[in-house]
Design a protein around this motif. Structure first.
Motif, mmCIF file in Angstrom:
data_model
loop_
_atom_site.group_PDB
_atom_site.id
_atom_site.type_symbol
_atom_site.label_atom_id
_atom_site.label_comp_id
_atom_site.label_asym_id
_atom_site.label_seq_id
_atom_site.Cartn_x
_atom_site.Cartn_y
_atom_site.Cartn_z
ATOM 1 N N MET A 54 0.828 -1.210 0.000
ATOM 2 C CA MET A 54 0.000 0.000 0.000
ATOM 3 C C MET A 54 0.863 1.260 0.000
ATOM 4 O O MET A 54 0.549 2.231 -0.688
ATOM 5 C CB MET A 54 -0.960 -0.008 1.200
ATOM 6 C CG MET A 54 -1.930 1.160 1.237
ATOM 7 S SD MET A 54 -2.842 1.438 -0.314
ATOM 8 C CE MET A 54 -4.041 0.093 -0.263
ATOM 9 N N HIS A 55 1.959 1.228 0.749
ATOM 10 C CA HIS A 55 2.848 2.387 0.770
ATOM 11 C C HIS A 55 3.365 2.685 -0.644
ATOM 12 O O HIS A 55 3.342 3.826 -1.102
ATOM 13 C CB HIS A 55 4.017 2.128 1.736
ATOM 14 C CG HIS A 55 5.012 3.234 1.808
ATOM 15 N ND1 HIS A 55 5.372 3.846 2.979
ATOM 16 C CD2 HIS A 55 5.722 3.853 0.847
ATOM 17 C CE1 HIS A 55 6.247 4.788 2.725
ATOM 18 N NE2 HIS A 55 6.485 4.814 1.425
ATOM 19 N N THR A 56 3.789 1.630 -1.345
ATOM 20 C CA THR A 56 4.313 1.816 -2.700
ATOM 21 C C THR A 56 3.205 2.310 -3.630
ATOM 22 O O THR A 56 3.432 3.170 -4.494
ATOM 23 C CB THR A 56 4.927 0.500 -3.225
ATOM 24 O OG1 THR A 56 5.833 -0.007 -2.238
ATOM 25 C CG2 THR A 56 5.675 0.720 -4.527
ATOM 26 N N LEU A 113 0.773 4.254 -2.815
ATOM 27 C CA LEU A 113 0.547 5.686 -2.579
ATOM 28 C C LEU A 113 1.575 6.536 -3.324
ATOM 29 O O LEU A 113 1.287 7.656 -3.725
ATOM 30 C CB LEU A 113 0.541 6.006 -1.081
ATOM 31 C CG LEU A 113 -0.638 5.432 -0.287
ATOM 32 C CD1 LEU A 113 -0.607 5.931 1.154
ATOM 33 C CD2 LEU A 113 -1.981 5.773 -0.928
ATOM 34 N N HIS A 114 2.786 5.992 -3.529
ATOM 35 C CA HIS A 114 3.764 6.707 -4.371
ATOM 36 C C HIS A 114 3.235 6.835 -5.802
ATOM 37 O O HIS A 114 3.415 7.879 -6.445
ATOM 38 C CB HIS A 114 5.105 5.966 -4.393
ATOM 39 C CG HIS A 114 5.967 6.250 -3.205
ATOM 40 N ND1 HIS A 114 6.607 7.456 -3.011
ATOM 41 C CD2 HIS A 114 6.307 5.483 -2.150
ATOM 42 C CE1 HIS A 114 7.304 7.416 -1.890
ATOM 43 N NE2 HIS A 114 7.132 6.224 -1.336
ATOM 44 N N LEU A 115 2.589 5.773 -6.294
ATOM 45 C CA LEU A 115 2.032 5.826 -7.657
ATOM 46 C C LEU A 115 0.909 6.865 -7.723
ATOM 47 O O LEU A 115 0.815 7.633 -8.679
ATOM 48 C CB LEU A 115 1.509 4.449 -8.084
ATOM 49 C CG LEU A 115 2.525 3.310 -8.110
ATOM 50 C CD1 LEU A 115 1.873 2.039 -8.653
ATOM 51 C CD2 LEU A 115 3.744 3.682 -8.967
ATOM 52 N N THR A 141 9.107 1.568 3.819
ATOM 53 C CA THR A 141 9.443 0.274 3.219
ATOM 54 C C THR A 141 8.612 0.085 1.950
ATOM 55 O O THR A 141 7.413 0.342 1.941
ATOM 56 C CB THR A 141 9.151 -0.877 4.204
ATOM 57 O OG1 THR A 141 7.796 -0.811 4.622
ATOM 58 C CG2 THR A 141 10.057 -0.787 5.430
ATOM 59 N N HIS A 142 9.288 -0.355 0.875
ATOM 60 C CA HIS A 142 8.642 -0.489 -0.434
ATOM 61 C C HIS A 142 8.822 -1.894 -0.983
ATOM 62 O O HIS A 142 9.792 -2.566 -0.644
ATOM 63 C CB HIS A 142 9.272 0.506 -1.426
ATOM 64 C CG HIS A 142 9.342 1.904 -0.921
ATOM 65 N ND1 HIS A 142 10.499 2.464 -0.431
ATOM 66 C CD2 HIS A 142 8.383 2.855 -0.804
ATOM 67 C CE1 HIS A 142 10.257 3.704 -0.033
ATOM 68 N NE2 HIS A 142 8.987 3.971 -0.238
ATOM 69 N N VAL A 143 7.915 -2.305 -1.890
ATOM 70 C CA VAL A 143 8.130 -3.548 -2.632
ATOM 71 C C VAL A 143 9.138 -3.267 -3.754
ATOM 72 O O VAL A 143 9.418 -2.117 -4.062
ATOM 73 C CB VAL A 143 6.806 -4.102 -3.209
ATOM 74 C CG1 VAL A 143 5.888 -4.546 -2.078
ATOM 75 C CG2 VAL A 143 6.111 -3.077 -4.104
ATOM 76 N N LEU A 170 16.331 8.415 -1.291
ATOM 77 C CA LEU A 170 15.273 8.668 -2.258
ATOM 78 C C LEU A 170 14.694 7.337 -2.702
ATOM 79 O O LEU A 170 15.427 6.368 -2.896
ATOM 80 C CB LEU A 170 15.832 9.375 -3.508
ATOM 81 C CG LEU A 170 16.538 10.710 -3.327
ATOM 82 C CD1 LEU A 170 17.009 11.223 -4.687
ATOM 83 C CD2 LEU A 170 15.629 11.730 -2.669
ATOM 84 N N VAL A 171 13.378 7.297 -2.881
ATOM 85 C CA VAL A 171 12.764 6.138 -3.522
ATOM 86 C C VAL A 171 12.736 6.453 -5.018
ATOM 87 O O VAL A 171 12.463 7.584 -5.415
ATOM 88 C CB VAL A 171 11.366 5.826 -2.944
ATOM 89 C CG1 VAL A 171 10.411 6.992 -3.079
ATOM 90 C CG2 VAL A 171 10.769 4.593 -3.602
ATOM 91 N N VAL A 172 13.089 5.450 -5.832
ATOM 92 C CA VAL A 172 13.207 5.631 -7.277
ATOM 93 C C VAL A 172 12.266 4.633 -7.953
ATOM 94 O O VAL A 172 12.515 3.428 -7.916
ATOM 95 C CB VAL A 172 14.657 5.373 -7.745
ATOM 96 C CG1 VAL A 172 14.793 5.640 -9.240
ATOM 97 C CG2 VAL A 172 15.663 6.205 -6.947
ATOM 98 N N PRO A 174 12.274 11.885 -1.497
ATOM 99 C CA PRO A 174 12.820 11.360 -0.248
ATOM 100 C C PRO A 174 11.770 10.511 0.451
ATOM 101 O O PRO A 174 10.613 10.902 0.524
ATOM 102 C CB PRO A 174 13.117 12.611 0.584
ATOM 103 C CG PRO A 174 13.061 13.752 -0.367
ATOM 104 C CD PRO A 174 12.143 13.346 -1.474
ATOM 105 N N CYS A 175 12.159 9.342 0.924
ATOM 106 C CA CYS A 175 11.232 8.492 1.680
ATOM 107 C C CYS A 175 12.015 7.481 2.489
ATOM 108 O O CYS A 175 12.897 6.806 1.973
ATOM 109 C CB CYS A 175 10.249 7.778 0.765
ATOM 110 S SG CYS A 175 8.998 6.879 1.703
ATOM 111 N N GLY A 176 11.669 7.369 3.762
ATOM 112 C CA GLY A 176 12.340 6.409 4.643
ATOM 113 C C GLY A 176 11.514 5.157 4.879
ATOM 114 O O GLY A 176 11.878 4.333 5.695
HETATM 115 ZN ZN LIG Z 1 7.977 5.551 0.373
#
Ligand SMILES: [Zn+2]
Length: 240
Positions: A103-105, A107-109, A209-211, A192-194, A205-207
């Motif tokens: 879900m966190h990932t 929300l980035h989308l 956890t992502h898939v 940074l999340v890429v 910038p994001c600290g």
């Molecule tokens: Zn993130």
């Protein structure tokens, strides 16, 4: 400062650790952990500490101490606590964490698709939401967003990370999409999340956890777009 093993590998489900301190309110500090401490709208992890020599201490949530560097594992009320100096195995409630990562990932989308300033957000196990400053509500459409999100999921874009210095971030303020959440600065470098090749989909910038790939998110649906004040629109997403 607790060694944060999930920073290097969000897929770690458990680790061996030593208890450094236990406070009277059931807060347990380890030398290292796979437990994510509540921050940036992502809840702290649940799980258990398996105590060497026997006994299991259930962990209800995980938070940062006042120094924002020490991680405190909060024991379920009434549990038998380990003692400082004891060895433990910290074991995540992986089902919950895996959903939070997806879900966190996601929300980035959503953040990448809705090109307006983000003013807040919350990641949940079934649902997530982001608040945006949007003056004209017709700029966002539920069905259109659902289709666009699922297209990004289906394309299985890679999700990676890159570290930059605090100075580099200060020189590129455009990288910060979320006004409500201050980037995790202060340690001299920022993660940074890429998402997508070179961050073509999202780079910020994001600290959390992502898939590793957007395909892992699975199908999702925008369930509601709510008006929260004159400018604020709250967009809710759920797993389909
Ligand atoms: Zn993130």
């Amino acid at each position: 400062m607790t060694e944060q093993l999930y920073r290097a590998d969000a897929y770690l489900r458990d680790c061996a650790a030593n208890v450094l301190a236990v406070n009277e309110r059931g807060g347990i500090v380890l030398d290292r952990t796979v437990f994510y401490a509540s921050a940036g709208g992502q809840p702290g992890d649940k799980g258990a500490l398996e105590i060497e020599g026997g006994g299991v201490c259930p962990i209800a949530t995980t938070v940062y101490d006042a120094d924002r560097a020490t991680i405190v594992h909060v024991a379920l009320e009434g549990s038998a606590l380990p003692s400082a100096g004891q060895a433990v195995r910290a074991v995540l409630d992986w089902d919950t964490r895996a959903k939070l990562m997806r879900m966190h990932t996601c929300l980035h989308l959503l953040c990448a698709l809705v090109k307006f300033p983000v003013t807040g957000g919350q990641v949940g196990v079934e649902e997530g939401r982001l608040d945006f400053d949007i003056e004209d509500a017709s700029a966002v459409d539920k069905d259109r967003l659902t289709a666009d999100l699922n297209a990004l999921v289906a394309a299985n874009h890679p999700v990676g990370e890159r570290w930059i210095t605090d100075a580099e971030l200060e020189a590129n303020p455009g990288l910060v999409r979320t006004m409500a959440v201050k980037p995790p600065m202060g340690s001299g470098r920022v993660r940074l999340v890429v998402i997508g090749e070179g961050g073509a989909i999202d780079l910020q910038p994001c600290g959390g956890t992502h898939v590793k790939g957007t395909g892992e998110i699975g199908r999702v649906a925008v369930t509601r777009i709510e008006k929260k004040g004159k400018l604020n629109r709250r967009i809710r997403v759920a797993f389909a």
